[in-house]
Scaffold this motif. Structure first.
Motif, PDB file in Angstrom:
ATOM      1  N   ASP A 235       0.976  -1.281   0.034  1.00 44.84           N
ATOM      2  CA  ASP A 235       0.032  -0.092  -0.151  1.00 44.84           C
ATOM      3  C   ASP A 235       0.857   1.488   0.051  1.00 44.84           C
ATOM      4  N   PRO A 236       1.770   1.653  -1.147  1.00 45.03           N
ATOM      5  CA  PRO A 236       2.566   2.716  -1.296  1.00 45.03           C
ATOM      6  C   PRO A 236       1.908   3.929  -0.957  1.00 45.03           C
ATOM      7  N   ILE A 237       0.588   4.216  -1.033  1.00 42.53           N
ATOM      8  CA  ILE A 237       0.279   5.546  -0.725  1.00 42.53           C
ATOM      9  C   ILE A 237      -0.332   5.671   0.736  1.00 42.53           C
ATOM     10  N   ASP A 238      -0.655   4.747   1.658  1.00 47.47           N
ATOM     11  CA  ASP A 238      -0.902   4.758   2.873  1.00 47.47           C
ATOM     12  C   ASP A 238       0.228   4.388   3.715  1.00 47.47           C
ATOM     13  N   GLU A 239       1.047   3.565   3.392  1.00 51.88           N
ATOM     14  CA  GLU A 239       2.108   3.042   4.061  1.00 51.88           C
ATOM     15  C   GLU A 239       3.617   3.196   3.276  1.00 51.88           C
ATOM     16  N   PRO A 240       3.764   4.358   2.691  1.00 51.46           N
ATOM     17  CA  PRO A 240       4.959   4.544   1.964  1.00 51.46           C
ATOM     18  C   PRO A 240       6.366   3.996   2.646  1.00 51.46           C
ATOM     19  N   ASP A 241       6.241   4.565   4.047  1.00 47.97           N
ATOM     20  CA  ASP A 241       7.598   3.923   4.700  1.00 47.97           C
ATOM     21  C   ASP A 241       7.521   2.302   4.940  1.00 47.97           C
ATOM     22  N   GLY A 242       6.490   1.671   5.261  1.00 53.66           N
ATOM     23  CA  GLY A 242       6.522   0.226   5.244  1.00 53.66           C
ATOM     24  C   GLY A 242       6.736  -0.508   4.041  1.00 53.66           C
ATOM     25  N   THR A 243       6.313   0.207   2.915  1.00 58.17           N
ATOM     26  CA  THR A 243       6.629  -0.516   1.401  1.00 58.17           C
ATOM     27  C   THR A 243       7.828  -0.229   1.220  1.00 58.17           C
ATOM     28  N   ALA A 244       8.525   0.925   1.516  1.00 56.09           N
ATOM     29  CA  ALA A 244      10.037   1.029   1.212  1.00 56.09           C
ATOM     30  C   ALA A 244      10.934   0.055   2.061  1.00 56.09           C
ATOM     31  N   ALA A 245      10.360  -0.261   3.456  1.00 60.54           N
ATOM     32  CA  ALA A 245      11.004  -1.125   3.985  1.00 60.54           C
ATOM     33  C   ALA A 245      10.989  -2.544   3.689  1.00 60.54           C
ATOM     34  N   ARG A 246       9.824  -2.875   3.275  1.00 60.15           N
ATOM     35  CA  ARG A 246       9.627  -4.306   2.716  1.00 60.15           C
ATOM     36  C   ARG A 246      10.642  -4.359   1.448  1.00 60.15           C
ATOM     37  N   LEU A 247      10.491  -3.358   0.665  1.00 59.95           N
ATOM     38  CA  LEU A 247      11.562  -3.511  -0.687  1.00 59.95           C
ATOM     39  C   LEU A 247      12.872  -3.797  -0.353  1.00 59.95           C
ATOM     40  N   ARG A 248      13.253  -2.832   0.847  1.00 59.34           N
ATOM     41  CA  ARG A 248      14.593  -3.004   1.230  1.00 59.34           C
ATOM     42  C   ARG A 248      15.178  -4.296   1.793  1.00 59.34           C
ATOM     43  N   ARG A 249      14.255  -4.919   2.407  1.00 63.89           N
ATOM     44  CA  ARG A 249      14.342  -6.142   3.238  1.00 63.89           C
ATOM     45  C   ARG A 249      14.557  -7.342   2.054  1.00 63.89           C
ATOM     46  N   LEU A 250      13.828  -7.245   1.222  1.00 63.17           N
ATOM     47  CA  LEU A 250      13.852  -8.064  -0.007  1.00 63.17           C
ATOM     48  C   LEU A 250      15.079  -7.980  -0.601  1.00 63.17           C
ATOM     49  N   ALA A 251      15.390  -6.765  -1.031  1.00 62.51           N
ATOM     50  CA  ALA A 251      16.800  -6.302  -1.564  1.00 62.51           C
ATOM     51  C   ALA A 251      18.040  -7.286  -0.813  1.00 62.51           C
ATOM     52  N   ALA A 252      17.899  -6.802   0.580  1.00 59.81           N
ATOM     53  CA  ALA A 252      18.936  -7.465   1.404  1.00 59.81           C
ATOM     54  C   ALA A 252      18.916  -9.005   1.583  1.00 59.81           C
ATOM     55  N   ALA A 253      17.888  -9.764   1.098  1.00 59.69           N
ATOM     56  CA  ALA A 253      17.700 -11.110   1.146  1.00 59.69           C
ATOM     57  C   ALA A 253      18.383 -11.606  -0.427  1.00 59.69           C
ATOM     58  N   GLY A 254      18.683 -10.648  -1.262  1.00 59.65           N
ATOM     59  CA  GLY A 254      19.257 -11.112  -2.446  1.00 59.65           C
ATOM     60  C   GLY A 254      18.179 -11.076  -3.584  1.00 59.65           C
ATOM     61  N   ALA A 255      17.453 -10.253  -3.536  1.00 61.17           N
ATOM     62  CA  ALA A 255      16.393  -9.958  -4.705  1.00 61.17           C
ATOM     63  C   ALA A 255      17.036  -8.970  -5.378  1.00 61.17           C
ATOM     64  N   THR A 256      16.965  -9.573  -6.833  1.00 61.81           N
ATOM     65  CA  THR A 256      17.335  -8.759  -8.097  1.00 61.81           C
ATOM     66  C   THR A 256      16.159  -7.969  -8.609  1.00 61.81           C
ATOM     67  N   THR A 257      15.058  -8.713  -8.221  1.00 58.24           N
ATOM     68  CA  THR A 257      13.761  -8.458  -8.998  1.00 58.24           C
ATOM     69  C   THR A 257      12.687  -8.715  -7.960  1.00 58.24           C
ATOM     70  N   VAL A 258      11.778  -7.959  -7.919  1.00 59.53           N
ATOM     71  CA  VAL A 258      10.717  -8.101  -6.770  1.00 59.53           C
ATOM     72  C   VAL A 258       9.220  -8.148  -7.490  1.00 59.53           C
ATOM     73  N   THR A 259       8.401  -9.105  -7.418  1.00 62.60           N
ATOM     74  CA  THR A 259       7.125  -9.306  -7.977  1.00 62.60           C
ATOM     75  C   THR A 259       6.274  -8.724  -6.818  1.00 62.60           C
TER      76      THR A 259
END
Length: 290
Positions: A235-259
């Motif tokens: 929910d990037p409109i109402d939860e921008p910080d949570g959305t960014a944090a989720r994407l950063r966590r996936l990147a840290a886990a090794g994601a090159t691409t996120v669905t």
């Protein structure tokens, strides 16, 4: 890190799909995929199930649009975004059937196919189609080798235990010299299959810690894609910080691409969410560089 979309409407999994998707029309879907293309998202997905047992529908959902028809429609409505099967079940098809049908899609789309493949997990569906459930793993491995040899040539040849062919013409074929093949799954065997035979891994139903541990146990080749899912809808409109944090966590886990699955109240709201999500990934990348 690139962002793709778990395309709404075409697959409706309980707990992930939003209410508006049930009655969405084709033009609403077209507006979404066109905007995703314009915003620079990397790919759109579509899954394959021929028929879901009624007893499994509560967990898996029952709405699965045909991937070839659906991605062909997307190809006609877009110009640059890639078209990813997520996934085609290898045991349901002869490799040359996949090569012909999806090679044609690759040609029609100007080389935008990503062939996501899987071994399959519904025994009832295998039985319905007369496919080999017991040997599906070994046959999938060989089918991937056959596809690698056959996707991008009009004169395919292969000699294996399950598939043998020569002296045939398959025209058209894919225009990409090497169609990316991503392997779906949730086991170490699926990861090893992806590393050995494919170009990427798309795990599902696993936690971030599990994925990190699995990736750390194998040698990941250069250029290999790790395609992780956001799981719950963003929910990037109402939860921008949570959305960014989720994407950063996936990147840290090794994601090159996120669905990405995206929460929305309507097709119009979904488009607003996409615009916000595109801005979020820009912020994540900027902060990562800083």
């Amino acid at each position: 890190m690139r962002l793709g979309l778990s395309t709404p409407v075409v697959v409706q999994v309980p707990g992930v799909a939003s209410e508006w998707e049930r009655d969405a029309g084709v033009e609403e879907l077209a507006g979404i995929v066109t905007l995703a293309d314009e915003l620079g998202f990397d790919f759109l997905t579509c899954s394959e199930h021929i028929a879901v047992p009624a007893a499994d529908a509560a967990g898996r959902g029952s709405t699965y649009w045909d991937p070839l028809s659906t991605l062909g429609f997307f190809a006609a409505r877009t110009s640059r975004i890639r078209l990813a099967t997520s996934v085609v079940v290898l045991g349901y098809h002869h490799p040359l059937e996949i090569a012909k049908r999806f090679g044609t899609l690759d040609r029609l789309s100007g080389g935008r196919l990503v062939l996501g493949v899987g071994v399959g997990s519904l025994a009832e569906e295998f039985a319905l189609l007369g496919a080999d459930w017991e040997n599906r793993g070994a046959k999938a491995d060989e089918a991937m080798r056959a596809l690698r040899a056959s996707m991008s040539t009009t004169h395919p040849q292969f000699d294996g235990a399950h598939f043998r062919y020569d002296g045939l013409v398959v025209d058209p074929c894919a225009v990409q010299p090497r169609v990316p093949i991503w392997v779906g799954g949730r086991t170490m065997r699926s990861l090893r299959r992806a590393v050995e035979l494919g170009d990427g891994w798309m795990p599902f139903g696993l936690g971030v810690d599990e994925i990190t541990a699995m990736l750390g146990s194998v040698g990941i080749p250069s250029g290999f894609d790790v395609v992780l899912s956001t799981g719950r809808a963003l929910d990037p409109i109402d939860e921008p910080d949570g959305t960014a944090a989720r994407l950063r966590r996936l990147a840290a886990a090794g994601a090159t691409t996120v669905t990405c699955a995206v929460a929305a109240r309507s097709a119009a709201h979904y488009r607003e969410q996409l615009t916000a999500l595109a801005a979020t990934i820009d912020d994540v990348e900027t902060n990562s560089r800083d």
